[in-house]
Design an enzyme around this catalytic site. Structure first.
Site, PDB file in Angstrom:
ATOM      1  N   CYS A 156       0.521  11.826   9.384  1.00 48.98           N
ATOM      2  CA  CYS A 156       1.738  11.026   9.507  1.00 48.98           C
ATOM      3  C   CYS A 156       2.529  11.061   8.212  1.00 48.98           C
ATOM      4  O   CYS A 156       2.212  10.331   7.262  1.00 48.98           O
ATOM      5  CB  CYS A 156       1.388   9.578   9.880  1.00 48.98           C
ATOM      6  SG  CYS A 156       2.850   8.528  10.049  1.00 48.98           S
TER       7      CYS A 156
ATOM      8  N   CYS B 163       4.060   7.584   7.116  1.00 49.49           N
ATOM      9  CA  CYS B 163       3.137   6.596   6.556  1.00 49.49           C
ATOM     10  C   CYS B 163       2.632   7.004   5.180  1.00 49.49           C
ATOM     11  O   CYS B 163       2.614   6.207   4.243  1.00 49.49           O
ATOM     12  CB  CYS B 163       1.943   6.408   7.485  1.00 49.49           C
ATOM     13  SG  CYS B 163       2.378   5.832   9.141  1.00 49.49           S
ATOM     14  N   ASP B 164       2.168   8.247   5.077  1.00 48.92           N
ATOM     15  CA  ASP B 164       1.440   8.668   3.884  1.00 48.92           C
ATOM     16  C   ASP B 164       2.284   9.438   2.878  1.00 48.92           C
ATOM     17  O   ASP B 164       1.846   9.646   1.741  1.00 48.92           O
ATOM     18  CB  ASP B 164       0.242   9.528   4.306  1.00 48.92           C
ATOM     19  CG  ASP B 164      -0.703   8.768   5.228  1.00 48.92           C
ATOM     20  OD1 ASP B 164      -0.767   7.539   5.105  1.00 48.92           O
ATOM     21  OD2 ASP B 164      -1.355   9.398   6.075  1.00 48.92           O
TER      22      ASP B 164
END
Length: 519
Positions: free
Chosen positions: A346, A349-350
């Site tokens: 992701c 997200c990361d």
């Protein structure tokens, strides 16, 4: 820190406080510390039930605790909870202030009855302010801490506390650590899932409740768009309907932006899932969340039985399979070893955890190219690897990608290995399919974007599957097993899209009802 509109909304919400609360700040002389001081003072201006103390002595600075007046704070924010996390802050204020959380009464009682683990009840969640999965985890642990004095929780902004991120080798968020400093879990986790993990007898109690349920007319396995649509259509026919799902919403929960859902110009996955769940719950549908099916069979009396991972068994006259799909993995040496240690799935997200670093994106479709574009604004350099001789993404995305100075595209590349130093990724090995030469690229992160795999492993030998593992269905959603239907991304229906899955789910429910009235 807060504009006039947000302040007015905050004043309205804080009227719900049932008892006074304190914001106890442990500050430093940094710019973030000064911003935090301004934030807590502005919150206090919005309600006479909120007071501020600026003399906190917590070791993590800058941070502030939300505490019931006269008590030690069990909910703490190490970072400025803005963006996605502002809702986490608002809910923490309300719940610590005595306003009841919007959680099922039985879950609240389960939380209040929890005992702290042997190592202690303190948890810390490392987050990224751009992560749309992190707030669910933060809010879940904050709720537990607000309701049960045996627990406490700290949200830690990884972007603010880089040294802690490096020390704990956090390469993916949200990352939850227990009191012993061990990783409790990573990725999206729902409140009920966390409570079940903390409640050592949860699986046994769940199995007992599930076994006590009577026979369903329509049992839907999977709670994504296809399953939700099937539930609505089946329930509207007045038949006994159940939804069995590992997590309601499925892959849509991990989707940041949705711009092709007809009649809705733009939305986000979690928001759409909330609307789906609200719609399903307007009908008499038995939603059995956080439950995993592992077998489907026909009973001696001709009914269909679904066995769950916890040993429970549910029976139904018809079954609709809508188990969806999951991220496809590269299946090369090193990938599993370095998952969440440099191998990620992701970018939203990361991505922020790789600021200033070198990363790779695997996959040249829309998702891969979009990931490369997003990451290019954060990291120092992106190398996109595509197996084919050309990118498959839309032309407008390719044009944008080609305009970025810190992106390199390598075609005809077969990834053969992920390398690391034992704790984190340090490189990627690929073979040039045109020359058969092997190359190694030094980097710190790898984002895999190569499509989806159907969640059908548990159905092998039960219903007919395609060579890709998809459930084979006809025009009515029928499978090879009489009385069993299927819909959505787990099937051979072409074009894996939310709106198509909903249509297929609706069709499968109508076909199941037709089966019921004819048999």
């Amino acid at each position: 820190m807060l504009d006039a509109n947000i302040k007015q909304q905050l004043k309205t919400y804080l009227q719900m406080l049932r008892h006074p609360i304190e914001l106890v700040a442990s500050l430093d002389n940094s710019a973030k510390g000064r911003d935090m001081e301004a934030l807590v003072l502005e919150i206090a201006e919005c309600s006479d039930k909120v007071t501020v103390k600026l003399d906190g002595d917590h070791a993590v600075r800058p941070s502030f605790a939300v505490a019931k007046a006269g008590e030690a704070g069990r909910v703490r924010f190490a970072g400025l909870p803005m963006g996605h996390e502002f809702t986490s802050l608002l809910l923490a204020l309300l719940h610590v202030g005595g306003h009841p959380p919007k959680v099922a009464p039985e879950v609240i009682e389960q939380i209040k009855g929890l005992k702290a683990p042997a190592q202690g009840g303190h948890f810390e969640t490392v987050i990224s302010l751009s992560c749309h999965n992190c707030p669910d985890v933060v809010q879940a642990f904050n709720t537990i801490a607000a309701l049960n004095p045996a627990f406490s929780h700290v949200m830690i902004d990884g972007g603010m506390f880089q040294s802690l991120v490096e020390e704990r080798k956090v390469m993916a968020v949200p990352a939850v650590f227990d009191q012993a400093g061990e990783l409790f879990g990573s990725g999206r986790m729902l409140l009920e899932e966390i409570v079940a993990r903390l409640d050592t007898n949860a699986a046994e109690k769940d199995a007992e409740k599930l076994n006590a349920k009577g026979e369903f007319d329509v049992l839907i396995v999977g709670g994504g768009p296809a399953g939700a649509a099937a539930a609505v259509y089946a329930a509207r026919k007045g038949v006994k309907t159940g939804v069995l799902t590992e997590r309601f919403g499925g892959q849509v929960l991990d989707t940041l932006s949705i711009e092709n859902f007809i009649s809705v110009k733009e939305t986000e996955g979690p928001k759409l899932v909330a609307h789906l769940e609200e719609h399903v719950k307007t009908y008499d549908v038995d939603i059995m969340n956080l439950q995993k099916a592992n077998a489907l069979a026909r009973t001696d009396d001709g009914k269909l039985a679904v066995t769950l991972e916890n040993g429970a068994k549910l029976t139904s006259k018809t079954v609709i399979l809508s188990t969806g799909a999951r991220w496809r993995e590269m299946n090369v040496p090193g990938e599993a070893e370095y998952r969440n240690k440099g191998v990620a799935y992701c970018p939203h997200c990361d991505g922020p955890l790789y600021k200033g670093k070198r990363v790779a994106v695997i996959g040249g479709g829309n998702s891969g190219v979009e990931a490369a574009i997003d990451l290019a604004g954060i990291v120092s350099h992106v190398t996109l690897f595509e197996f084919d001789s050309k990118l498959r993404a839309d032309a407008v995305l390719q044009n944008k990608l080609n305009s970025l100075p810190n992106v390199k595209v390598i075609l005809n590349a077969l990834t053969t290995e992920v390398t690391g130093d034992g704790t984190k990724v340090n490189g990627l090995v690929y073979r040039d399919r045109t020359t058969d030469e092997t190359h190694t690229v030094e980097l710190e992160g790898i984002f895999v974007q190569i499509g989806l795999l159907p969640n059908t492993d548990w159905l092998k030998g039960t219903v007919a599957l395609s060579p890709r593992g998809e459930v084979e269905v006809d025009a009515h959603g029928k499978t090879s097993l009489d009385g069993v239907f299927a819909a959505g991304d787990c099937t051979t229906a072409p074009y894996k899209q939310i709106i198509i899955a909903m249509g297929e789910g609706s069709k499968a429910a109508l076909a199941a009802f037709d089966h019921l009235i004819r048999h």
